[in-house]
Write a protein that holds these residues in place. Structure first.
Motif, short mmCIF file in Angstrom:
data_model
loop_
_atom_site.label_atom_id
_atom_site.label_comp_id
_atom_site.label_asym_id
_atom_site.label_seq_id
_atom_site.Cartn_x
_atom_site.Cartn_y
_atom_site.Cartn_z
N GLU A 57 0.85 -1.25 0.11
CA GLU A 57 -0.05 -0.12 0.15
C GLU A 57 0.65 1.28 0.17
OE1 GLU A 57 -3.45 -0.26 2.61
OE2 GLU A 57 -3.82 1.87 2.59
N VAL A 58 0.35 2.20 -0.95
CA VAL A 58 1.02 3.55 -0.89
C VAL A 58 0.75 4.38 0.43
CG1 VAL A 58 1.03 3.81 -3.39
CG2 VAL A 58 -0.88 4.67 -2.10
N THR A 59 1.42 5.29 0.91
CA THR A 59 1.01 6.08 2.22
C THR A 59 0.92 7.30 1.84
OG1 THR A 59 3.57 6.03 2.69
CG2 THR A 59 2.12 4.22 3.90
N LEU A 73 6.97 0.76 -5.43
CA LEU A 73 6.51 -0.65 -4.80
C LEU A 73 6.40 -1.68 -6.00
CD1 LEU A 73 3.76 0.81 -2.48
CD2 LEU A 73 5.88 -0.15 -1.83
N HIS A 74 5.79 -1.23 -7.14
CA HIS A 74 5.52 -2.22 -8.30
C HIS A 74 6.98 -2.55 -8.87
CE1 HIS A 74 3.73 -4.50 -11.26
NE2 HIS A 74 4.43 -3.80 -12.16
N SER A 75 8.11 -1.72 -8.57
CA SER A 75 9.46 -2.07 -9.08
C SER A 75 10.10 -3.18 -8.43
CB SER A 75 10.23 -1.05 -9.14
OG SER A 75 10.73 -0.55 -7.85
N LEU A 76 9.64 -3.23 -7.13
CA LEU A 76 10.09 -4.38 -6.16
C LEU A 76 10.15 -5.86 -6.65
CD1 LEU A 76 8.89 -2.97 -2.63
CD2 LEU A 76 11.14 -2.80 -3.72
N ALA A 77 9.13 -6.17 -7.32
CA ALA A 77 8.69 -7.64 -8.10
C ALA A 77 7.53 -7.33 -8.94
CB ALA A 77 8.25 -8.53 -6.78
N PRO A 78 7.56 -8.20 -9.87
CA PRO A 78 6.49 -7.99 -10.84
C PRO A 78 5.04 -8.45 -10.52
CG PRO A 78 8.09 -9.78 -11.56
CD PRO A 78 8.50 -9.18 -10.33
N ASN A 79 4.91 -9.15 -9.24
CA ASN A 79 3.67 -9.62 -8.73
C ASN A 79 3.10 -8.66 -7.79
OD1 ASN A 79 5.78 -10.60 -7.30
ND2 ASN A 79 4.44 -12.23 -6.43
N VAL A 80 3.84 -7.39 -7.58
CA VAL A 80 3.33 -6.47 -6.68
C VAL A 80 1.86 -5.73 -7.05
CG1 VAL A 80 3.55 -4.23 -5.59
CG2 VAL A 80 5.55 -6.08 -5.40
N VAL A 81 1.09 -5.57 -6.74
CA VAL A 81 -0.21 -4.88 -6.67
C VAL A 81 -0.16 -3.93 -5.91
CG1 VAL A 81 -2.74 -5.09 -6.39
CG2 VAL A 81 -1.52 -7.12 -7.16
N VAL A 82 -0.46 -2.50 -6.58
CA VAL A 82 -0.50 -1.18 -5.69
C VAL A 82 -1.47 -1.12 -5.09
CG1 VAL A 82 -0.01 1.15 -5.73
CG2 VAL A 82 1.41 -0.34 -7.30
N LYS A 83 -1.57 -1.04 -3.82
CA LYS A 83 -2.90 -0.76 -3.00
C LYS A 83 -3.02 0.80 -2.64
CE LYS A 83 -4.84 -3.26 0.81
NZ LYS A 83 -4.64 -3.84 1.75
N ILE A 84 -4.22 1.47 -3.13
CA ILE A 84 -4.70 2.75 -2.86
C ILE A 84 -5.84 2.91 -2.24
CG2 ILE A 84 -4.86 4.77 -4.46
CD1 ILE A 84 -4.30 2.85 -6.94
N PRO A 85 -5.77 3.82 -1.34
CA PRO A 85 -7.07 4.06 -0.81
C PRO A 85 -8.24 4.66 -1.68
CG PRO A 85 -5.42 5.93 -0.40
CD PRO A 85 -4.82 4.88 -1.01
#
Ligand code: G3P
Length: 218
Positions: A57-59, A73-85
């Motif tokens: 999740e972004v802060t 966050l997405h650059s950390l691994a290809p399977n990262v889903v960006v969580k947004i409020p």
């Protein structure tokens, strides 16, 4: 229905993953804080264990900040889903990530219109928080039903319903009956799914009867 685990504890994720019970993982700032570990290291470690979607999740709360953090966050691994409020700015960021083909999980959803907006913004997942609605005296499971009915009315709304804030095994049964695409479940509750007193009593009776025969299978 997919099972995601709602935790940032590496040990718990590894254990459940060995049982093939983890289709994905969700984290949030509170879970990262509880783990006491660095967010980037934690997300990278989780992504090495679990090949499925891992929400981070972004802060930031402003659009540019959310986009910048989401890209990191997405650059950390290809399977990262960006969580947004689920805020106006969050929806703008979601639109941008949709254009960039970065998967998103729009979180902190507490109403059907909010879920409709998340789908219009192209969210990959929307996370309605059932338990927290229950806490306010509103039936959280009903919200999952409303969102399912709305999304099923329109072929162009492809957002997956990720039932979150699950507090008990009954929540899991109910969201599965309604047809949530995913339930994100705390490890403790995931392990409780196997429990039934009649299973324990039945097994104990079988073992007593078996012992009385004096037989052995091996
Ligand atoms: O991932 C967020 C969500 O599942 C939070 O659950 O129990 O803190 O309301 P809870």
């Amino acid at each position: 229905m997919k099972f995601f685990v709602d935790t940032a504890e590496i040990k718990e994720i590894s254990e459940l993953s060995e049982m093939n019970l983890v289709d994905g993982v969700t984290t949030n700032p509170s879970l990262i804080a509880k783990s006491g570990n660095d967010i980037k290291e934690t997300i990278k470690n989780i992504c090495q264990i679990v090949p499925g979607p891992v929400s981070a999740e972004v802060t930031a709360t402003d659009i540019n900040g959310m986009i910048e953090e989401g890209k990191i966050l997405h650059s950390l691994a290809p399977n990262v889903v960006v969580k947004i409020p689920l805020t106006w700015e969050g929806l703008e960021a979601c639109n941008k990530f949709t254009e960039l083909k970065i998967p998103t999980n729009v979180t902190l959803c507490f109403s059907a219109p909010q879920a409709l907006l998340a789908a219009k913004a192209g969210a990959t997942y929307v996370s309605p928080f059932i338990g927290r609605l229950d806490d306010t005296g509103i039936n959280g499971v009903d919200l999952i039903g409303e969102i399912r009915a709305i999304y099923d009315n329109y072929d162009d709304l492809n957002t997956m319903i990720l039932a979150a804030s699950i507090r008990n095994i009954n929540h899991v049964t109910q969201v599965a009956m309604i047809g949530a695409d995913v339930a994100t479940i705390p490890p403790k509750i995931l392990k409780e799914l196997v429990k039934h007193p009649l299973t324990d009593i039945g097994l104990s009776n079988f073992l007593d009867d078996w012992a009385s025969t004096g037989q052995k299978i091996r």
